[in-house]
Design an enzyme around this catalytic site. Structure first.
Site, short mmCIF file in Angstrom:
data_model
loop_
_atom_site.label_atom_id
_atom_site.label_comp_id
_atom_site.label_asym_id
_atom_site.label_seq_id
_atom_site.Cartn_x
_atom_site.Cartn_y
_atom_site.Cartn_z
N ARG A 60 0.82 -1.22 0.00
CA ARG A 60 0.00 0.00 0.00
C ARG A 60 0.86 1.27 0.00
O ARG A 60 0.53 2.26 0.67
CB ARG A 60 -0.96 0.00 1.20
CG ARG A 60 -1.85 -1.23 1.29
CD ARG A 60 -2.76 -1.37 0.06
NE ARG A 60 -3.53 -2.59 0.14
CZ ARG A 60 -3.16 -3.75 -0.42
NH1 ARG A 60 -2.04 -3.82 -1.13
NH2 ARG A 60 -3.90 -4.82 -0.30
N SER A 81 -11.21 -0.99 2.93
CA SER A 81 -10.42 -1.28 4.12
C SER A 81 -9.88 0.02 4.71
O SER A 81 -9.24 0.81 4.01
CB SER A 81 -9.25 -2.21 3.77
OG SER A 81 -9.73 -3.47 3.35
N GLU A 112 -5.20 3.08 5.90
CA GLU A 112 -5.16 2.92 4.44
C GLU A 112 -5.92 4.05 3.77
O GLU A 112 -5.66 4.36 2.60
CB GLU A 112 -5.76 1.56 4.06
CG GLU A 112 -5.51 1.14 2.64
CD GLU A 112 -5.83 -0.33 2.40
OE1 GLU A 112 -6.61 -0.60 1.48
OE2 GLU A 112 -5.30 -1.19 3.13
#
Length: 324
Positions: free
Chosen positions: A195, A246, A316
């Site tokens: 990420r 998420s 995130e």
């Protein structure tokens, strides 16, 4: 500092630029443009007409004013106090999606592998790229169907799911820098990880597209895999309520959802923001949640998990703007 733009002309270094052909929206509620359906307003939101128009807009924005590029807003929260600067909406604008015919300037294909390259601009929805590839008999991009955002956002955060990541198949990046210069960059120029994607030499710029090298294979099997992944997503995620996917990254060797659930936080609620009872790493808007409700719930989850497990979850989602 407030700057007002004239729609008739834009002053840039070296003279007067062509007329901007896009649309400015003032004090535009960002709840209309983010998947949480909550949050404050953009002082100025610009919808460019096309890539050329975007370039001229970026060149026109004063250096001391922030620029925020937004796709589908699927991992973004704008605080209730709103966001200053200029928000630029890319979804529905940078939509080019095509098989790449040129070979000059692209890295060579690996030997003994039958591949093709797909170019996708930043405003293309990731699931659309997955379906396009499968339709053209290309495999390896099926996981993109499970990413609820645009190609630009997927590249920027190295989005991934089901064991694959966006940068796995990227061979070249199309970027626009703060000076309004278009660039083509190679993956080797970036540091990437879970990420995460950033230039090795920091420079303010945005992804406006990418070239993906995919293998030729069984298109029908690829389409079936996409259908299977989407069924799994529907079964395991609270897609019936506004959410941003998420909220936290998975810590090494574990899952954020498991830690959150183990701390008894499933269903925990602040205002109309709630930790999903279906998937603990999702925060859903069950009514009229404010950005403040959502951010307070994110902070509560972070603090509670750290207190119980000594693990500090990393976000995130991206949060911008001013607190009310």
């Amino acid at each position: 500092m407030r700057h007002d733009y004239r729609m008739s002309e834009v002053e840039v270094a070296g003279g007067t630029a062509p007329v901007l052909r896009g649309r400015f929206l003032y004090n535009e509620p960002m709840s209309r443009h983010v998947s949480w359906r909550a949050g404050g307003s953009a002082r100025r939101l610009y919808v460019p007409a096309d890539l050329e128009d975007l370039v001229w807009l970026v060149r026109s924005v004063p250096a001391d004013e922030a620029i925020h590029m937004v796709g589908l807003g699927s991992n973004l929260l704008v605080r209730d106090g709103g966001v200053a600067g200029v928000v630029i909406l890319l979804h529905g604008v940078l939509t080019k999606l095509a098989l790449e015919s040129r070979t000059h300037g692209l890295p060579p294909a690996p030997p003994a592998r039958d591949t093709a390259v797909v170019y996708a601009q930043a405003g293309v929805a990731s699931p659309k790229l997955a379906r396009f590839a499968a339709t053209h008999g290309l495999v390896g991009g099926e996981f993109l169907a499970g990413i609820p955002g645009t190609v630009g956002g997927a590249i920027a955060m190295n989005a991934g799911c089901y064991g694959s990541e966006t940068w796995d198949t990227l061979v070249q990046l199309h970027t626009l820098d703060r000076q309004g210069q278009l660039n083509e960059r190679l993956p080797e120029e970036y540091v990437t990880g879970y990420r995460h994607a950033a230039l090795k030499r920091p420079h303010e710029e945005w992804f406006i597209g990418g070239w993906f090298r995919l293998e030729r294979g069984d298109g029908a099997a690829s389409r079936e895999r996409i259908r299977s992944l989407l069924k799994t997503r529907i079964a395991s995620q609270p897609l019936n309520l506004p959410n941003a996917g998420s909220v936290f990254r998975n810590p090494p060797g574990d899952f954020a959802a498991r830690l959150i659930e183990a701390c008894g936080l499933k269903g925990h609620r602040i205002g109309d923001a709630q930790v999903s009872t279906k998937h603990a790493n999702f925060i859903v808007n069950v009514g009229k949640a404010t950005a403040t409700d959502i951010e307070r719930l994110i902070e509560h989850v972070e603090d509670s998990v750290e207190a119980r497990t000594n693990v500090r979850l990393m976000r995130e989602v991206r949060i911008i703007g001013e607190r009310q």
